[in-house]
Design a protein around this motif. Structure first.
Motif, PDB file in Angstrom:
ATOM      1  N   ASN A  27       0.862  -1.193   0.162  1.00 27.04           N
ATOM      2  CA  ASN A  27      -0.213  -0.026   0.296  1.00 27.04           C
ATOM      3  C   ASN A  27       0.991   1.538   0.046  1.00 27.04           C
ATOM      4  O   ASN A  27       0.382   2.271  -0.597  1.00 27.04           O
ATOM      5  CB  ASN A  27      -0.990  -0.139   1.328  1.00 27.04           C
ATOM      6  CG  ASN A  27      -1.967  -1.094   1.101  1.00 27.04           C
ATOM      7  OD1 ASN A  27      -2.437  -1.366   0.022  1.00 27.04           O
ATOM      8  ND2 ASN A  27      -2.336  -1.760   2.186  1.00 27.04           N
ATOM      9  N   LYS A  28       2.143   1.277   0.537  1.00 27.73           N
ATOM     10  CA  LYS A  28       2.799   2.432   0.622  1.00 27.73           C
ATOM     11  C   LYS A  28       4.141   1.848   0.044  1.00 27.73           C
ATOM     12  O   LYS A  28       5.166   1.507   1.023  1.00 27.73           O
ATOM     13  CB  LYS A  28       2.949   2.867   1.962  1.00 27.73           C
ATOM     14  CG  LYS A  28       1.443   3.411   2.552  1.00 27.73           C
ATOM     15  CD  LYS A  28       1.641   4.289   3.695  1.00 27.73           C
ATOM     16  CE  LYS A  28       0.354   4.602   4.012  1.00 27.73           C
ATOM     17  NZ  LYS A  28       0.001   5.292   5.297  1.00 27.73           N
ATOM     18  N   HIS A  30       6.974   3.432  -0.532  1.00 23.08           N
ATOM     19  CA  HIS A  30       7.976   4.247  -0.151  1.00 23.08           C
ATOM     20  C   HIS A  30       8.487   3.567   1.152  1.00 23.08           C
ATOM     21  O   HIS A  30       9.247   4.280   1.849  1.00 23.08           O
ATOM     22  CB  HIS A  30       7.730   5.507  -0.075  1.00 23.08           C
ATOM     23  CG  HIS A  30       6.897   5.832   1.034  1.00 23.08           C
ATOM     24  ND1 HIS A  30       5.388   5.761   0.535  1.00 23.08           N
ATOM     25  CD2 HIS A  30       6.813   6.476   2.159  1.00 23.08           C
ATOM     26  CE1 HIS A  30       4.720   6.130   1.648  1.00 23.08           C
ATOM     27  NE2 HIS A  30       5.562   6.384   2.674  1.00 23.08           N
ATOM     28  N   ARG A  31       7.928   2.408   1.686  1.00 20.60           N
ATOM     29  CA  ARG A  31       8.111   1.793   3.052  1.00 20.60           C
ATOM     30  C   ARG A  31       8.628   0.583   2.853  1.00 20.60           C
ATOM     31  O   ARG A  31       8.152  -0.419   3.452  1.00 20.60           O
ATOM     32  CB  ARG A  31       7.005   1.808   3.788  1.00 20.60           C
ATOM     33  CG  ARG A  31       6.352   3.307   4.378  1.00 20.60           C
ATOM     34  CD  ARG A  31       7.652   4.053   5.203  1.00 20.60           C
ATOM     35  NE  ARG A  31       8.203   3.243   6.271  1.00 20.60           N
ATOM     36  CZ  ARG A  31       7.763   3.264   7.531  1.00 20.60           C
ATOM     37  NH1 ARG A  31       6.656   4.193   7.560  1.00 20.60           N
ATOM     38  NH2 ARG A  31       8.149   2.552   8.583  1.00 20.60           N
ATOM     39  N   LYS A  34       9.127  -2.212   5.831  1.00 22.53           N
ATOM     40  CA  LYS A  34       7.761  -2.807   6.156  1.00 22.53           C
ATOM     41  C   LYS A  34       7.332  -3.892   5.267  1.00 22.53           C
ATOM     42  O   LYS A  34       6.877  -4.994   5.803  1.00 22.53           O
ATOM     43  CB  LYS A  34       6.545  -1.963   6.297  1.00 22.53           C
ATOM     44  CG  LYS A  34       6.747  -0.981   7.294  1.00 22.53           C
ATOM     45  CD  LYS A  34       6.502  -1.427   8.737  1.00 22.53           C
ATOM     46  CE  LYS A  34       6.613  -0.257   9.761  1.00 22.53           C
ATOM     47  NZ  LYS A  34       5.943  -0.710  10.996  1.00 22.53           N
ATOM     48  N   TRP A  35       7.625  -3.726   3.847  1.00 21.17           N
ATOM     49  CA  TRP A  35       7.085  -4.734   3.022  1.00 21.17           C
ATOM     50  C   TRP A  35       7.965  -5.663   2.398  1.00 21.17           C
ATOM     51  O   TRP A  35       7.729  -6.857   2.152  1.00 21.17           O
ATOM     52  CB  TRP A  35       6.244  -4.184   1.986  1.00 21.17           C
ATOM     53  CG  TRP A  35       6.907  -3.339   0.762  1.00 21.17           C
ATOM     54  CD1 TRP A  35       6.851  -1.673   1.051  1.00 21.17           C
ATOM     55  CD2 TRP A  35       7.658  -3.469  -0.263  1.00 21.17           C
ATOM     56  NE1 TRP A  35       7.652  -1.222   0.012  1.00 21.17           N
ATOM     57  CE2 TRP A  35       8.288  -2.184  -0.778  1.00 21.17           C
ATOM     58  CE3 TRP A  35       8.179  -4.616  -0.595  1.00 21.17           C
ATOM     59  CZ2 TRP A  35       8.908  -1.987  -1.817  1.00 21.17           C
ATOM     60  CZ3 TRP A  35       9.087  -4.611  -1.613  1.00 21.17           C
ATOM     61  CH2 TRP A  35       9.609  -3.301  -2.431  1.00 21.17           C
ATOM     62  N   ARG A  66       2.374  -5.377  -7.568  1.00 19.43           N
ATOM     63  CA  ARG A  66       1.875  -4.584  -6.260  1.00 19.43           C
ATOM     64  C   ARG A  66       1.036  -5.367  -5.457  1.00 19.43           C
ATOM     65  O   ARG A  66       1.320  -5.548  -4.141  1.00 19.43           O
ATOM     66  CB  ARG A  66       1.431  -3.165  -6.654  1.00 19.43           C
ATOM     67  CG  ARG A  66       1.109  -2.461  -5.185  1.00 19.43           C
ATOM     68  CD  ARG A  66       0.342  -1.043  -5.912  1.00 19.43           C
ATOM     69  NE  ARG A  66       0.183  -0.362  -4.592  1.00 19.43           N
ATOM     70  CZ  ARG A  66      -0.567   0.941  -4.659  1.00 19.43           C
ATOM     71  NH1 ARG A  66      -0.856   1.556  -5.596  1.00 19.43           N
ATOM     72  NH2 ARG A  66      -0.734   1.398  -3.543  1.00 19.43           N
ATOM     73  N   ASP A 105      -0.904  -0.994  10.784  1.00 17.13           N
ATOM     74  CA  ASP A 105      -0.561   0.395  10.345  1.00 17.13           C
ATOM     75  C   ASP A 105      -1.185   0.680   8.823  1.00 17.13           C
ATOM     76  O   ASP A 105      -0.976   2.020   8.177  1.00 17.13           O
ATOM     77  CB  ASP A 105       1.024   0.659  10.398  1.00 17.13           C
ATOM     78  CG  ASP A 105       1.568  -0.133   9.503  1.00 17.13           C
ATOM     79  OD1 ASP A 105       1.284  -0.782   8.527  1.00 17.13           O
ATOM     80  OD2 ASP A 105       2.764  -0.401   9.721  1.00 17.13           O
ATOM     81  N   ILE A 107       0.326  -0.187   5.966  1.00 18.99           N
ATOM     82  CA  ILE A 107       1.475   0.025   4.946  1.00 18.99           C
ATOM     83  C   ILE A 107       1.237  -1.105   4.003  1.00 18.99           C
ATOM     84  O   ILE A 107       1.657  -1.252   2.854  1.00 18.99           O
ATOM     85  CB  ILE A 107       2.900   0.164   5.789  1.00 18.99           C
ATOM     86  CG1 ILE A 107       2.646   1.677   6.421  1.00 18.99           C
ATOM     87  CG2 ILE A 107       3.911   0.069   4.583  1.00 18.99           C
ATOM     88  CD1 ILE A 107       3.858   1.775   6.973  1.00 18.99           C
TER      89      ILE A 107
END
Length: 165
Positions: A27-28, A30-31, A34-35, A66, A105, A107
């Motif tokens: 979902n994000k 740029h993180r 986390k992924w 994605r 969260d 992400i």
């Protein structure tokens, strides 16, 4: 490159099958902190399952993007649940790490769906394909007499199981 089987084929499983779909969605983007750990957890689980056939995995296919998707076939939902809760297998720790590091969260999204499919309710066909799906996870046979249409394929299995029971 996988061999293409020209013509039409169907799967011929000799048992009920559990179909398990699982995936994640970034979902994000740029993180990656986390992924990336979530992405890296699945290959460890699959390696474990391939080297421990008694765990019940029959076969799988992966698609990446994605939103990722893992399509898998299991001997039963009991096998799947046993693997998921086995502290000696890699899933339990991966799930704890996800809850601890990602949690709610937003992400990284995760999802799964489980379908227990009686053999008499299975109907598949493959045309000009490499071995794939249930045909790769179990047995793939040419479409032949009495199995040319979806109705014939599903009725053939129903007739076989109703004659037994």
């Amino acid at each position: 490159m996988s061999k293409v089987y020209a013509g039409r084929y169907t799967a011929q499983p000799d048992q009920d099958v559990t179909v398990f779909l699982i995936g994640m969605r970034i979902n994000k983007v740029h993180r990656p902190d986390k992924w990336v750990p979530v992405v890296n957890a699945m290959p460890r689980m699959l390696k474990h399952l391939v080297t421990h056939p008694d765990a019940g995995l029959l076969g799988f296919h992966n698609w990446f993007g994605r939103t990722t998707l893992l399509l898998s076939y299991w001997q039963s939902s009991q096998h799947l649940r046993r693997f998921a809760s086995d502290n000696e297998a890699p899933h339990a720790e991966a799930w704890r790490a996800f809850r601890r590091n990602v949690g709610d969260d937003g992400i990284v999204g995760i999802w799964h769906e489980t379908y227990d499919v009686p053999a008499q309710n299975l109907e598949v066909v493959y045309g000009n394909m490499p071995r794939f799906g249930l045909g790769k996870a179990t047995a793939q046979v040419p479409v032949g007499r009495g199995s040319h249409t979806a109705k014939q394929r599903i009725n053939r299995l129903r007739d076989t199981t109703s004659a037994v029971g």
